[in-house]
Each structure stands twice: as C-alpha cells, then as structure tokens.
Design a protein around this motif. Sequence first.
Motif, PDB file in Angstrom:
ATOM      1  N   GLN A 206       0.840  -1.292   0.077  1.00 45.54           N
ATOM      2  CA  GLN A 206      -0.104  -0.168   0.015  1.00 45.54           C
ATOM      3  C   GLN A 206       0.854   1.306  -0.056  1.00 45.54           C
ATOM      4  OE1 GLN A 206      -3.370   0.224  -0.383  1.00 45.54           O
ATOM      5  NE2 GLN A 206      -2.957  -1.836  -1.234  1.00 45.54           N
ATOM      6  N   PRO A 207       1.811   1.434   0.693  1.00 49.79           N
ATOM      7  CA  PRO A 207       2.535   2.654   0.528  1.00 49.79           C
ATOM      8  C   PRO A 207       3.311   2.925  -0.711  1.00 49.79           C
ATOM      9  CG  PRO A 207       3.393   1.278   2.722  1.00 49.79           C
ATOM     10  CD  PRO A 207       2.546   0.647   1.610  1.00 49.79           C
ATOM     11  N   TYR A 208       3.438   2.005  -1.378  1.00 50.27           N
ATOM     12  CA  TYR A 208       3.986   2.224  -2.922  1.00 50.27           C
ATOM     13  C   TYR A 208       2.946   2.233  -3.897  1.00 50.27           C
ATOM     14  CZ  TYR A 208       8.025   0.618   0.067  1.00 50.27           C
ATOM     15  OH  TYR A 208       8.716   0.563   1.118  1.00 50.27           O
ATOM     16  N   GLN A 209       2.057   1.308  -3.725  1.00 52.43           N
ATOM     17  CA  GLN A 209       0.795   1.016  -4.742  1.00 52.43           C
ATOM     18  C   GLN A 209      -0.468   1.062  -4.120  1.00 52.43           C
ATOM     19  OE1 GLN A 209       1.602  -1.778  -7.845  1.00 52.43           O
ATOM     20  NE2 GLN A 209       3.776  -1.610  -7.482  1.00 52.43           N
ATOM     21  N   ALA A 210      -0.814   2.316  -3.576  1.00 45.53           N
ATOM     22  CA  ALA A 210      -2.221   2.468  -2.838  1.00 45.53           C
ATOM     23  C   ALA A 210      -3.595   2.168  -3.567  1.00 45.53           C
ATOM     24  CB  ALA A 210      -2.134   3.792  -2.394  1.00 45.53           C
ATOM     25  N   GLY A 211      -3.208   2.267  -5.014  1.00 46.70           N
ATOM     26  CA  GLY A 211      -4.607   1.849  -5.595  1.00 46.70           C
ATOM     27  C   GLY A 211      -4.865   0.311  -6.187  1.00 46.70           C
ATOM     28  N   VAL A 212      -3.775  -0.480  -5.599  1.00 41.54           N
ATOM     29  CA  VAL A 212      -4.060  -1.659  -5.958  1.00 41.54           C
ATOM     30  C   VAL A 212      -5.277  -2.528  -5.071  1.00 41.54           C
ATOM     31  CG1 VAL A 212      -2.909  -4.187  -6.208  1.00 41.54           C
ATOM     32  CG2 VAL A 212      -1.562  -2.175  -6.669  1.00 41.54           C
ATOM     33  N   VAL A 213      -6.393  -2.910  -5.771  1.00 39.67           N
ATOM     34  CA  VAL A 213      -7.221  -3.702  -5.058  1.00 39.67           C
ATOM     35  C   VAL A 213      -7.360  -5.101  -5.716  1.00 39.67           C
ATOM     36  CG1 VAL A 213      -9.662  -3.870  -4.514  1.00 39.67           C
ATOM     37  CG2 VAL A 213      -8.648  -1.513  -4.727  1.00 39.67           C
ATOM     38  N   PRO A 214      -7.205  -6.108  -4.983  1.00 40.74           N
ATOM     39  CA  PRO A 214      -7.249  -7.404  -5.627  1.00 40.74           C
ATOM     40  C   PRO A 214      -8.455  -7.919  -6.056  1.00 40.74           C
ATOM     41  CG  PRO A 214      -7.189  -7.569  -3.119  1.00 40.74           C
ATOM     42  CD  PRO A 214      -7.108  -6.053  -3.368  1.00 40.74           C
ATOM     43  N   ILE A 215      -8.455  -8.673  -7.091  1.00 37.12           N
ATOM     44  CA  ILE A 215      -9.722  -9.192  -7.638  1.00 37.12           C
ATOM     45  C   ILE A 215      -9.902 -10.497  -7.140  1.00 37.12           C
ATOM     46  CG2 ILE A 215     -10.719 -10.152  -9.869  1.00 37.12           C
ATOM     47  CD1 ILE A 215      -9.079  -7.978 -11.465  1.00 37.12           C
ATOM     48  N   ARG A 216     -10.993 -10.469  -6.221  1.00 39.35           N
ATOM     49  CA  ARG A 216     -11.116 -11.929  -5.623  1.00 39.35           C
ATOM     50  C   ARG A 216     -12.041 -12.651  -6.350  1.00 39.35           C
ATOM     51  NH1 ARG A 216     -11.974 -10.192   0.790  1.00 39.35           N
ATOM     52  NH2 ARG A 216     -12.777 -12.486   0.654  1.00 39.35           N
ATOM     53  N   LEU A 217     -11.887 -13.785  -6.620  1.00 42.36           N
ATOM     54  CA  LEU A 217     -12.920 -14.796  -7.375  1.00 42.36           C
ATOM     55  C   LEU A 217     -13.366 -15.880  -6.325  1.00 42.36           C
ATOM     56  CD1 LEU A 217     -10.613 -14.967 -10.666  1.00 42.36           C
ATOM     57  CD2 LEU A 217     -12.689 -13.454 -10.101  1.00 42.36           C
ATOM     58  N   ASN A 218     -14.653 -16.442  -6.322  1.00 41.85           N
ATOM     59  CA  ASN A 218     -15.055 -17.554  -5.899  1.00 41.85           C
ATOM     60  C   ASN A 218     -14.684 -18.874  -6.308  1.00 41.85           C
ATOM     61  OD1 ASN A 218     -16.640 -18.839  -3.704  1.00 41.85           O
ATOM     62  ND2 ASN A 218     -18.575 -18.806  -5.164  1.00 41.85           N
ATOM     63  N   LYS A 219     -13.444 -19.041  -6.228  1.00 36.83           N
ATOM     64  CA  LYS A 219     -12.847 -20.222  -6.705  1.00 36.83           C
ATOM     65  C   LYS A 219     -11.858 -20.712  -5.708  1.00 36.83           C
ATOM     66  CE  LYS A 219     -12.794 -18.713 -11.541  1.00 36.83           C
ATOM     67  NZ  LYS A 219     -13.861 -19.885 -12.245  1.00 36.83           N
ATOM     68  N   LYS A 220     -11.500 -22.302  -5.900  1.00 35.82           N
ATOM     69  CA  LYS A 220     -10.500 -22.803  -4.973  1.00 35.82           C
ATOM     70  C   LYS A 220      -9.023 -22.610  -5.946  1.00 35.82           C
ATOM     71  CE  LYS A 220     -13.248 -26.426  -3.230  1.00 35.82           C
ATOM     72  NZ  LYS A 220     -13.624 -27.876  -3.053  1.00 35.82           N
ATOM     73  N   HIS A 221      -8.240 -23.291  -5.501  1.00 33.91           N
ATOM     74  CA  HIS A 221      -6.811 -22.904  -5.754  1.00 33.91           C
ATOM     75  C   HIS A 221      -6.262 -23.423  -7.257  1.00 33.91           C
ATOM     76  CE1 HIS A 221      -2.385 -21.919  -5.495  1.00 33.91           C
ATOM     77  NE2 HIS A 221      -2.110 -23.247  -5.844  1.00 33.91           N
ATOM     78  N   ILE A 222      -6.658 -24.330  -7.495  1.00 31.87           N
ATOM     79  CA  ILE A 222      -6.431 -24.920  -8.862  1.00 31.87           C
ATOM     80  C   ILE A 222      -7.441 -24.282 -10.038  1.00 31.87           C
ATOM     81  CG2 ILE A 222      -6.496 -27.208 -10.410  1.00 31.87           C
ATOM     82  CD1 ILE A 222      -4.174 -26.627  -8.231  1.00 31.87           C
ATOM     83  N   PRO A 223      -8.616 -24.219  -9.765  1.00 32.81           N
ATOM     84  CA  PRO A 223      -9.666 -23.453 -10.909  1.00 32.81           C
ATOM     85  C   PRO A 223      -9.122 -21.942 -11.015  1.00 32.81           C
ATOM     86  CG  PRO A 223     -10.971 -24.630  -9.145  1.00 32.81           C
ATOM     87  CD  PRO A 223      -9.386 -24.852  -8.708  1.00 32.81           C
TER      88      PRO A 223
END
Length: 279
Positions: free
Chosen positions: A237-254
């Motif tokens: 956040q101190p370096y790239q405050a605008g990064v918001v992760p894209i969260r997906l309703n998936k398990k690891h392999i999918p």
Amino acid sequence: MRFSLGFLLLLNGVFLVSCSSKKITDTSYLSSSKAKETNIPQLNIFVPKNTKGSASPVLIFVHGGNWNSGRKGTYDLLGRNFANKGVITVIPDYTLSPAADYDTMTKQIAAVIKWTKDNISKYNGNPNQIFITGHSAGGHLGALAVMNPKYGIDPKSISGIILNDAAGLDMKNYLEQNPPTAENDYVATWTKSPANWREASPIYFLDKNTPPFLIYFGDKTYNSIKTANKRFLDALQPYQAGVVPIRLNKKHIPMVVQYFWPWSDRFDEVVDFMKLHTK
C-alpha cells in the motif's frame, strides 16, 4: 458416440484458438554450455499468427506446483489463448525440488526474463513491454526474480507483475510458524536457514521501483495463500495504494484452469492491465 453441444463447442473453440497462433517448442534459455546437458529446462513461445505492424506485448507465465511439480506443456491452452488476444506468451520449465532449491529456480526464471529481453524481438515481441505472471509457486518465482536485486533484473525493465493465487509471498513468516520438513521437499526447497527464508520472500523487496501489480486470489484458496496475500497487499500500500485485488469465488487449482477457456474474463482484464502500463 454422441457428444453434447457444449463439448462440441469446446472442441471448436480449442481448434480455432490453435489455428490462430503458432507454438515454438523447447527453446533453450540457459547458456549454451548448460543447454547441451540433459534435463535442462527450456521454454515454449506462443505467437499470434498475424503479427503485422507494431511489436506485440509479451507475457511470461511461470507455472505452479508447490515448487516440486508441474511442467510447461500443461499450459499450452493458456499460451494459445493469450496469443489469440495479441500477446506473445513465453512459458518456461524450471528445475524442480528436490533437484533444485528456490534460489536455483529463481535464477532460472531470471534467465528466462533476460532471454526474453534479448530475443523476443525475433518473434515481433516488444522487449520494452514485458510482463510476468504466475500461478501459485510460479507467482512467487516470477515476483522474486524481478524484485530481489540479487537476481540482476532491473525492475524498471518489467512493465507489470500479475499474481494469480500466488503462494510464497512471505515464506519467512510462514516457515517461522511451520518449520520446513522433508514433506513436500520443503527442506530441499527452502533450507533450514531463516536468512534464506527472508531472501526467498518477495514481500521484503517492495519499494518505489517495484513494477505495478495486478493481483488475483480465490476466496476458497488455501489459508496460507490468503494470509500471505493479505500481508503482501498491506506492505504494498505505501508504494501502490490503488491496488485492489480481484477476488474470485474459486479454489486454488480453478484459479489457473480458468485460463484454459478462451471466453474467460481474465484475458480482457490482463490485456487491459497491460495496455494501461505500456511504456
């Protein structure tokens, strides 16, 4: 034999993707002396068939597999799908644990980046538009190769890093709580040295020169990946405050299998990210 409409459409989609790109197989990226040895890792390149005009952006994809399994050939559809979007895609193998530790693997991924920088123009790729991505262990290795200065990659030479349910972003924190054992070849991969665990952790090399990030993780993934990604995002956040992760309703392999289907929204998201950060 009867086939469902969905299966026939899938076969048709795979056929069309295959026709719209070409694959250059088993290209050596290590020094010529090492490349003559047996079991030396190589890379595949996926190139759009119609590469006229300006040079194409380049994506290096590093496969996962808990650092002790996986191979580049599993991801041909991913490579072809990105090539169909106009992105030259490089997919390397690397030496797996227990035959190699994280440091050797990361040196090899750094060698892939250097090879790509030096050679991708031969395939109409733009050496000034190189992005790196990886799933699971591959996300770790790709990020570490760029971010830890010991591997000799100028972070300003990489246009962006795309993490896909990346593991190992803070191995120091994880291994302090879960000391490595022979299980999963973790002693061979990480050693028993806490100093090495820190050197292996991308989180400790974030700074103002770190390339921009696009980050995905699955809401149903492993708790260790959720924890490491949260710690990494907080440190970012101190370096790239605008990064918001894209969260997906998936398990690891999918999280990576979704790239095998040409209609996945991920392709447009990644291409848009690449356009946004084109130098």
